[in-house]
Enzyme design. Structure first.
Site, short mmCIF file in Angstrom:
data_model
loop_
_atom_site.label_atom_id
_atom_site.label_comp_id
_atom_site.label_asym_id
_atom_site.label_seq_id
_atom_site.Cartn_x
_atom_site.Cartn_y
_atom_site.Cartn_z
N ARG B 128 27.68 48.26 18.86
CA ARG B 128 28.57 48.72 19.84
C ARG B 128 28.04 48.43 21.16
NH1 ARG B 128 28.84 52.90 16.58
NH2 ARG B 128 30.40 52.67 14.75
N LYS B 150 33.95 38.28 30.96
CA LYS B 150 34.79 37.85 29.68
C LYS B 150 33.95 37.24 28.72
CE LYS B 150 39.08 35.79 30.49
NZ LYS B 150 40.11 35.02 31.24
N GLU B 192 35.65 23.37 39.66
CA GLU B 192 35.77 24.91 39.65
C GLU B 192 35.46 25.59 40.85
OE1 GLU B 192 37.61 26.68 37.19
OE2 GLU B 192 37.19 25.21 35.47
N LYS B 233 34.61 34.38 42.89
CA LYS B 233 34.95 35.19 41.54
C LYS B 233 34.95 36.68 41.42
CE LYS B 233 35.39 34.42 36.74
NZ LYS B 233 35.07 33.77 35.61
N GLU B 243 42.08 42.20 34.17
CA GLU B 243 42.83 40.86 34.17
C GLU B 243 44.43 41.19 34.03
OE1 GLU B 243 41.89 38.35 30.83
OE2 GLU B 243 42.02 36.56 32.17
N ARG B 247 43.82 38.35 39.24
CA ARG B 247 42.59 37.49 38.60
C ARG B 247 43.61 36.06 38.19
NH1 ARG B 247 37.94 40.01 34.90
NH2 ARG B 247 37.04 38.09 34.01
N ASN B 251 43.53 30.84 37.89
CA ASN B 251 44.07 29.95 37.02
C ASN B 251 44.88 28.63 37.85
OD1 ASN B 251 43.40 30.98 34.42
ND2 ASN B 251 45.31 32.43 34.49
N HIS B 254 45.01 25.45 36.38
CA HIS B 254 44.63 25.75 34.81
C HIS B 254 46.06 25.36 34.09
CE1 HIS B 254 40.60 26.61 36.23
NE2 HIS B 254 40.39 26.83 34.98
N HIS B 258 45.46 23.12 31.16
CA HIS B 258 45.34 23.35 29.76
C HIS B 258 46.48 22.31 28.86
CE1 HIS B 258 43.59 27.72 30.65
NE2 HIS B 258 42.79 26.53 30.33
N HIS B 273 37.31 19.99 30.30
CA HIS B 273 37.96 20.83 31.12
C HIS B 273 38.24 20.82 32.35
CE1 HIS B 273 39.68 24.82 31.77
NE2 HIS B 273 38.56 25.22 32.70
#
Ligand SMILES: NC(=O)c1ccc[n+]([C@@H]2O[C@H](COP(=O)([O-])OP(=O)(O)OC[C@H]3O[C@@H](n4cnc5c(N)ncnc54)[C@H](O)[C@@H]3O)[C@@H](O)[C@H]2O)c1
Ligand SMILES: NC(=O)c1ccc[n+]([C@@H]2O[C@H](COP(=O)([O-])OP(=O)(O)OC[C@H]3O[C@@H](n4cnc5c(N)ncnc54)[C@H](O)[C@@H]3O)[C@@H](O)[C@H]2O)c1
Ligand SMILES: [Zn+2]
Ligand SMILES: [Zn+2]
Lengths: 373, 373
Positions: B128, B150, B192, B233, B243, B247, B251, B254, B258, B273
Site C-alpha cells: 500500500r 501520475k 513538450e 508543470k 486533475e 491541469r 493537454n 494533445h 492523440h 507522441h
C-alpha cells in the site's frame, strides 16, 4: 454517542476532504439508492459482489438503485479468499473499464471483507481513483474491513501485500443482512467486536458481557455494538491514517492469530480468521499475566466471555494437530520480523488497557507457547 | 528562479507532507546514492529499468548506490510502451515483494516515461505504498512524466486507464544521460518543452527560439530549459493535484495529437507522441486563428520554431496515408467524449496565452480538419 435517525445510526469519519458517513441500521439496503443519490447525484454504479451475497441480497440493492434512478452494472465473483487475487482484480478492473464509467462514477462493494478489499482496490486504480461505496454484508466487514481505507489483494508472498489506501464516500451497514450469515461467520466477526472493548473500552466489554445474546439475535443491540466498534476503529484510524503508529493496537490477538492461521494452512474448515483472533486475544491476556502486566482475573474474564459465545480460546480448541511451540514461533517471527531477538506484541494491563510492546524477547514467547501446547 | 548549487538546479515541489525535490544537472547519476541516502538513510533500493537504459546507465547508478552504502536489487524490463501492461506490472510487483523490502524502502525508476509510470504504480501498490525515486532518462520523462505523481499502465480499453497518484520522494534528472537518447526521441521530448512556453510563459518561448540549439547540444541551457519546464508543470499540478481543473492546460496540442497517434495506429515508425504534440500545437494555434482568438502571426511563429528544430507541424508531415477529416474527428470524440456536440479544447489567444474552451462545436473542428487534410 451516535446521532440516531429512527433506527439508523450515523457515524462521521473525519478525514478532512475525505470525510464520510457510516450508516448502520436495519433494512438500510432498501434505502441504498436514496443514500447514494443524496451524496453522489446521478452517479453510475458498478456493483461488485460474490455469488453467496448476490443470491441473497443483490436484488434488494439493485431495486433500491433503480428506485433512485441510478443506473448500474453488476459483476458477480466467486466467494472466498481466493478472489482477492491479481487475476480477479484485473477481471474486475476490466469489467469497470468496459462499462465506460468515469472517475466520478462509483464502485459499490456488496459483500464481506473479500469483496470490500478487492472492490476498494479496483476503485482506487481505475482512472487513478473512482468513487467507492461499501455495503458490507458480513459482521467482520461491518465492524472492521469497511472502516479505515485499507484495500488490497493477496500475493504468493503473503496476505494483503498489494493494495492502496482508498477511502469510501459512504459505508452502508444493514444490520439485517447479517441474518443470512452462517452462525460460525457471525461469531468469528464478533471476536473483532470484543477486540475493541479489550483495546481501550472496558465499559463496552462489560456491555457485551451482558448483551451479547441480543447482538447475536439481531435486536437494536446489534446496531449499537457495530456502531461502537466502527467508532473505535475510526478513532484509531483518524489518529494514524497510514498506519505507522497507534493503528497497531488493532492487531490485538492478531499476532498469535495469524500464526495459528498459518499453522493450519489457512484451512477454514479448521480455523477462520476471527476464531484465530479469539484464541489470540485469550493468549495475549494470558501472556500478559505471565509477564506480570495483567491480572489473572482479567484474563479469565476475557476467556469466559469468548467461551460463552462459542468462540475458541485455546490451541487445543482447534481440530487437528498443532505444530510444536518452536514452529508457532517461526510463524510469528515471519509475520512480525524479529529485531535482534525481540518482537512487537500488543499486550495488556487488563481489560480495555492494551498497549504496544516493542521489545518482547522471543525466548519469553517460546516459553509461553510451550506451556500452551 | 532556481537556487543553484554548482551546476545543479534544485526545485522544490510543494505538496505539504509530500513535498519533494527535483534535482537537475550534469552527471547527477553519479551522485544518486548520496542524494538518496541524504533523504532516505539506509534505505534498500529496488531498481526498475529497461534494457536500453540498463545497457548505458545502470552501472553508473549501482556504483553510486554502492558508494553510498545502499543495497539494491535490479529488474530489467523490455523497452517500449508494451511494458506498461498488467503483465509487466504484476511481474515487477512480484520482483519487489520477492526482495522482501518494506514500506520504507524505495523503488527507483531508471528510464523514460514508460519505466517511470510503471515503477511509480508498483511503488504505489506494494504494501500500500513504498517510497519512490524517479531517475528519468528521456527528455520527455525529465520535463513531463516525472513531475505530477501520475503513474499507471495501459488497458485494452485505452492508455493510462489504470494507476494511482503516487508522489516521489526525489526526482534526479541527469542532463547528460540524455546524450545517449536518439535525436528523434530528444526532439519529441522537446515538443513538450515548447508546450510550457505556449501555455503561459511567452518569455520562455522567446528564450527557446534563441537557445534551442544549445538545449539540443547539451550546454547549461539544457538544464535551464528542463528546470523551467518542471517548474511550469509543478505549478499547474500544485494548483490541481488530482486533475479536475487547470491541469487540462497541460493537454495543449494533445487533443489533436492523440487523434493522430490513434489514426497512425500508435506506430512509432510513423509518429511518436511528441511529434503528435508538435503537430497538435501547431493545429491548436491555427484553429484558434480560425476562431478569431489568436493572431495569424503568432500561429506562424509557433510553426516556424517547431520546423526549425525539425519537428513536424502538418498532417502531411506524417509518412503514409492519413484518414479523412471525419475519421480524425471520431478519434477526437473518442478521446474527449462529446457533450451535446461540443468538445473541450485547449485554445489560445496567442503565444503563452492558452485557455480551456469547453464548448467548441464539433462542426467547427470538422471544418478546420477538412482544410488541413
Ligand atoms: N481492509 C481491512 O482493513 C480489513 C480488515 C480485516 C479483514 N480484512 C479482510 O477481510 C476478509 C475477510 O472478510 P469476511 O470474513 O467478510 O470474508 P468474506 O468476504 O469471504 O465473507 C465470508 C463468507 O460469508 C459470505 N457472506 C458474506 N455476507 C453474507 C451474508 N450477508 N449472507 C450470507 N453469506 C454472506 C461470503 O460469501 C463468504 O463466503 C479477509 O480477506 C481479510 O484480509 C480486511
Ligand atoms: N505520468 C505522466 O504524467 C506522463 C506524462 C507524459 C507521458 N507519460 C508517459 O510517458 C511514456 C513515454 O515516455 P518516453 O517518451 O520517455 O518513452 P520510453 O520510456 O519508452 O522511452 C523512449 C525510448 O527511449 C529509450 N531511452 C530512454 N532513456 C534513454 C537514454 N538515456 N538513452 C538511450 N535510450 C533511452 C527507451 O528505452 C525507449 O526505447 C508514455 O507511456 C506516456 O504515457 C506519462
Ligand atoms: Zn482481524
Ligand atoms: Zn505529452
Amino acid at each position: 454517542m451516535n446521532p440516531n435517525e429512527g433506527d439508523v445510526r450515523r457515524l462521521r469519519v473525519e478525514l478532512g476532504p475525505q470525510s464520510y458517513d457510516i450508516l448502520i441500521g436495519p433494512d438500510l439496503l432498501k434505502r441504498a439508492g436514496a443514500e447514494i443519490a443524496a451524496r453522489l447525484p446521478g452517479v453510475r454504479c458498478a456493483i461488485l459482489t460474490d455469488e453467496n451475497v448476490a443470491a441473497r441480497h443483490l436484488s434488494t440493492l439493485t431495486d433500491a438503485l433503480t428506485e433512485a434512478d441510478l443506473s448500474f452494472e453488476t459483476k458477480v465473483l466467486p466467494a472466498g479468499e481466493k478472489t482477492k487475487s491479481a487475476e480477479y482484480l484485473l477481471g474486475a478492473v476490466d469489467f469497470v473499464l468496459g462499462t465506460r464509467m468515469e472517475r466520478g462514477d462509483v464502485v459499490i462493494a456488496l459483500g464481506g471483507g473479500v469483496i470490500g478489499d478487492l472492490s476498494g482496490f479496483v476503485a482506487g486504480i481505475v482512472r487513478r481513483g473512482m468513487k467507492f461505496v461499501q455495503v458490507p454484508t458480513s459482521l467482520l466487514a461491518q465492524v472492521d474491513s469497511s472502516v479505515g481505507g485499507k484495500t488490497g489483494i493477496n500475493s504468493t508472498h503473503g496476505k494483503n501485500l498489494i493494495g492502496v489506501f482508498h477511502q469510501p464516500s459512504l459505508v452502508l451497514s444493514d444490520t439485517n443482512v447479517l441474518n443470512t450469515l452462517s452462525e460460525r461467520e457471525f461469531r468469528a466477526g464478533y471476536a473483532e467486536v470484543v477486540k475493541y472493548g479489550l483495546i481501550d473500552r472496558p465499559d463496552f466489554f462489560e456491555w457485551l458481557e451482558e448483551n451479547w445474546q441480543a447482538v447475536f439475535a439481531g435486536g437494536p443491540e446489534r446496531g449499537e455494538a457495530i456502531a461502537v466498534s466502527c467508532q473505535c476503529k475510526a478513532d484509531v484510524v483518524a489518529r494514524d491514517e497510514h498506519e505507522d503508529g497507534d493503528r497497531a493496537l488493532l492487531n490485538l490477538g492478531h499476532t498469535f492469530g495469524h500464526a495459528l492461521e498459518g499453522a493450519t494452512g489457512y484451512d477454514s474448515r479448521r480455523l477462520v480468521h476471527g476464531e484465530g483472533v479469539a484464541i489470540g486475544m485469550a493468549l495475549a491476556h494470558r501472556f500478559s499475566v505471565r509477564l506480570n502486566r495483567c491480572s489473572a482475573d482479567d484474563a479469565e474474564r476475557v476467556e469466559a466471555h469468548l467461551v460463552a459465545t462459542g468462540l475458541p480460546t485455546r490451541l487445543s480448541d482447534v481440530p487437528g494437530d498443532m505444530p510444536p511451540a518452536e514452529a508457532l514461533l517461526d510463524y510469528i517471527a515471519q509475520d512480525k520480523k524479529v529485531h535482534r531477538g525481540a518482537l512487537t506484541f500488543i499486550l495488556t494491563e487488563g481489560i480495555g488497557r492494551s498497549f504496544i510492546a516493542r521489545d518482547v524477547p522471543s525466548s519469553e514467547v517460546l516459553a509461553f507457547l510451550r506451556e500452551c501446547t
